[in-house]
Design an enzyme around this catalytic site. Sequence first.
Site, short mmCIF file in Angstrom:
data_model
loop_
_atom_site.label_atom_id
_atom_site.label_comp_id
_atom_site.label_asym_id
_atom_site.label_seq_id
_atom_site.Cartn_x
_atom_site.Cartn_y
_atom_site.Cartn_z
N GLN A 75 -10.61 -0.07 1.18
CA GLN A 75 -11.02 -0.87 0.01
C GLN A 75 -9.79 -1.45 -0.70
OE1 GLN A 75 -11.81 2.26 0.67
NE2 GLN A 75 -11.71 3.61 -1.12
N GLU B 9 5.19 -37.96 26.77
CA GLU B 9 4.06 -37.11 26.40
C GLU B 9 2.80 -37.93 26.11
OE1 GLU B 9 5.19 -34.29 23.36
OE2 GLU B 9 6.56 -33.23 24.71
N GLU C 19 10.11 4.74 17.45
CA GLU C 19 10.31 4.34 16.06
C GLU C 19 11.68 4.83 15.56
OE1 GLU C 19 7.74 6.43 13.43
OE2 GLU C 19 8.00 5.03 11.75
N HIS C 20 11.97 6.11 15.79
CA HIS C 20 13.26 6.69 15.41
C HIS C 20 13.97 7.20 16.64
CE1 HIS C 20 10.52 7.53 11.88
NE2 HIS C 20 11.51 6.93 11.26
N HIS D 21 2.89 -41.08 17.66
CA HIS D 21 4.18 -40.46 17.36
C HIS D 21 5.29 -41.50 17.51
CE1 HIS D 21 2.00 -36.71 17.56
NE2 HIS D 21 3.10 -36.00 17.41
N TYR E 222 0.84 -1.19 0.00
CA TYR E 222 0.00 0.00 0.00
C TYR E 222 0.88 1.24 0.00
CZ TYR E 222 -3.71 3.27 0.84
OH TYR E 222 -4.59 4.30 0.68
N HIS F 173 4.42 15.34 10.10
CA HIS F 173 3.71 14.18 9.54
C HIS F 173 2.22 14.22 9.87
CE1 HIS F 173 6.49 11.62 7.48
NE2 HIS F 173 7.37 11.67 8.44
N SER G 211 3.76 8.40 13.62
CA SER G 211 5.22 8.40 13.57
C SER G 211 5.81 9.03 14.82
CB SER G 211 5.67 9.15 12.32
OG SER G 211 7.00 8.85 12.02
N GLN H 170 9.45 15.42 12.27
CA GLN H 170 8.51 14.38 12.69
C GLN H 170 7.12 14.98 12.89
OE1 GLN H 170 10.00 11.47 12.71
NE2 GLN H 170 7.94 10.63 12.73
N ASN I 113 -3.54 5.48 6.71
CA ASN I 113 -4.29 6.18 7.74
C ASN I 113 -4.99 5.18 8.66
OD1 ASN I 113 -6.54 5.24 6.39
ND2 ASN I 113 -6.92 7.16 5.31
N ASP J 127 14.55 8.30 6.07
CA ASP J 127 13.24 8.28 5.41
C ASP J 127 13.38 8.08 3.91
OD1 ASP J 127 11.87 8.70 7.74
OD2 ASP J 127 11.70 10.87 7.47
#
Lengths: 442, 442
Positions: A197, A423, A335-336, A428, A135, A271, A246, A268, A220, A369
């Site tokens: 979608q 077991e 994250e960063h 087995h 995506y 964003h 982010s 940052q 999003n 980035d």
Amino acid sequence: MNDTTPTLPRVTDWRALDADARAALLRRPTARLAAAVDTAVRRTLAQVRADGDGALRALTRRYDHVELDAIEVSADEFARARTEVPPDLVRALEEAAARIEAWHRAGMAGEFEIETAPGVRCGRLLRGIRRVGLYVPAGSAPLPSTALMLGVPARLAGCREIVACSPPRADGRVDPVVLTACAIAGIQRVFRIGGAQAIAAMAYGTGSVPACDKLFGPGNAYVTAAKQMVAQETGGPAIDMPAGPSEVLVIADAQANPAFVAADLLSQAEHGPDSQTIAISDDRALLERVARELETQLATLPRADIAAQALDASLLLHVGALDDAFAISNDYAPEHLILQLREPEAWLDRVAAAGSVFCGDAAPEALGDYCSGTNHVLPTAGTARALSGVSVASFQTAISVQHVSPAGLAAIGPCALRIAAAEGLAAHARAISIRLDAENAR
Amino acid sequence: MNDTTPTLPRVTDWRALDADARAALLRRPTARLAAAVDTAVRRTLAQVRADGDGALRALTRRYDHVELDAIEVSADEFARARTEVPPDLVRALEEAAARIEAWHRAGMAGEFEIETAPGVRCGRLLRGIRRVGLYVPAGSAPLPSTALMLGVPARLAGCREIVACSPPRADGRVDPVVLTACAIAGIQRVFRIGGAQAIAAMAYGTGSVPACDKLFGPGNAYVTAAKQMVAQETGGPAIDMPAGPSEVLVIADAQANPAFVAADLLSQAEHGPDSQTIAISDDRALLERVARELETQLATLPRADIAAQALDASLLLHVGALDDAFAISNDYAPEHLILQLREPEAWLDRVAAAGSVFCGDAAPEALGDYCSGTNHVLPTAGTARALSGVSVASFQTAISVQHVSPAGLAAIGPCALRIAAAEGLAAHARAISIRLDAENAR
């Protein structure tokens, strides 16, 4: 709790806070739209599952206000897009792709085989996931860099089908820069679909869009919710990771340049209003200067309104020692993580949890980035405690394989028989003993 | 659709089926208890989150009929357990652990660093996930092998805290064989808690049980649902993978031993009534013999009632050529794939999706369950199309890191600036340009 002005953060003294106040300060905001998003996304998923391409056209009409003709981008459109992108931008994308390829290739896993006992060879095969769906967002701005970050490792992994979805512009076309980045990265097919979608289409398949085994990419709240929902369904695709707002955490010492720290926080913050920005230092004066720089630099930013909202929740934390800064960072798992320290390498051993680390005054996060070579799809919301950024491995499966000779079975069969007995799994045990008996009877 | 007798499968001619019939035949059953499980698990999670250890005691009283004293297993109990396990079983567990360690160590990723441009070094750090929580089932039978399969790679990964939960027996103790396997594997702390309450405890933390960053291990429908739910929560732990009923697919040629094929199907079938067992061959006579062997061998199995239920949904598929068998297998993506073929290695290139592959007549799946060295926690329900079995990497995060000198920034900064401009992210661009300007002003 956090004594901020309406728009710009003030310095908080970490040592003056008790444990509860500290935890509250670092707690991520939870998505507020959850219930409404949930309902809308479930409806979209059901609609695409039932009506396929028809649903894609209807939803694109509703959300993107575009009447779709062909859902798939044609070869002619790819070619036309390339001619519309300025040559210096094409070169920049190609240059970025080459460094992204170099770094990702260097980190690729290998197949191996070892003998774990005489006659028992155990190994690992690697396979590119057959069908992957990427995506590529294009909301407030198209993100060609994301096409590179997903397409290049997918190609290196050996995925046989690499498809992408990206929302159409008002004229019904996918952004030419995005298309050009897709072509450079090695993405084979692109569909002009956005939002939940798009995720539904790649999860279930439609007449136009193939069903994929794993879905990747930021998006999003709707895209993120859709990814999580389809991944929960029986037979649904895997996903790369949950994507949240982010985040950046800067650890700076007294010698850091406050203008650089502020610039990194703002990069940052632009964003989105929910971006998380934190700076920590053992030098209060530095943080005060960062606060002033934020005000100055914010004034001249085109996306100042977005950045200002994000800065409202921003933190400038003054700690007693840099050790404390790393302890906070490891609990937060950003994250960063930017280390504007004199000897950043000496501190790397302290980093226990983060998506990507930027060392030194000349390493703004923006390089990662776009074009240092590392991946920009990284774990957010504290998931860096247990998850990693996207890599070639994200697009591969590892299949274990064992080759056992009769001698090998004789060597390790008794061990397996003993544990199977403990077991209580008689079938087995028999799968082993029936072979041992046959071999002994020869 | 599938013309089976009530208990034992008959041979199905694949070529006689149309596409819909084929898809229906290979469709996995969806969990029927889903709604009831869902409600019960949500209640359990909320109770543990609210009441911690008190909830654990109450739920253990209700579900395990045990009054818990200490929730954590003491050092004395570990020591006592070891004395209660027969020495030959201890040796078998140690032997298995050694081969598991050898294979997992051979597959470990490494750190690396490359120069992607002059002055730009990009690398990868590896970190053991700090706190990992392992679930070791002990329902109809305790599973010490699972303790080895989770504990050994966690130790190799360098995880700092490795804890496990396993349900108590009627006498309130954790099975001594499980405890001994935990000690051999390197698991540091064990809690006598089972079911969804164990997952809740390791996800949220209680007075006794630490909150963990990632949860691992197989379990029943309640455990699996609990793992998926906590992983969805903001700030919740990651999980290894969704665990479904166990599966085996055997591809056998005319020279395969039907008794071996039947034994392998039964060793899967005894796991539970919902186990999935499929054999595919280009030789119908072989499959007919397998059907007769299933009947014979089933008669003498202690868990024959469970196995018979699983065999009711079993498939014996006759195909025109082995190529078709691999095509079916790759679409189905079985957890275990057994190749009872004369030259199994020659066919490995055809394997696109499977959890673990067993090559040759002397390689029953049971070896991989216990002691060949590979991991037995593997993707089920078709998730092998995109997921891999547990490995050391499952217990680590990869952190990307970049070191950029002023020369490096000069080298790649313009590329980043060009793409940032295309994406309309001015603060990203400024974080680079403000540094380039400062450098130029020196």
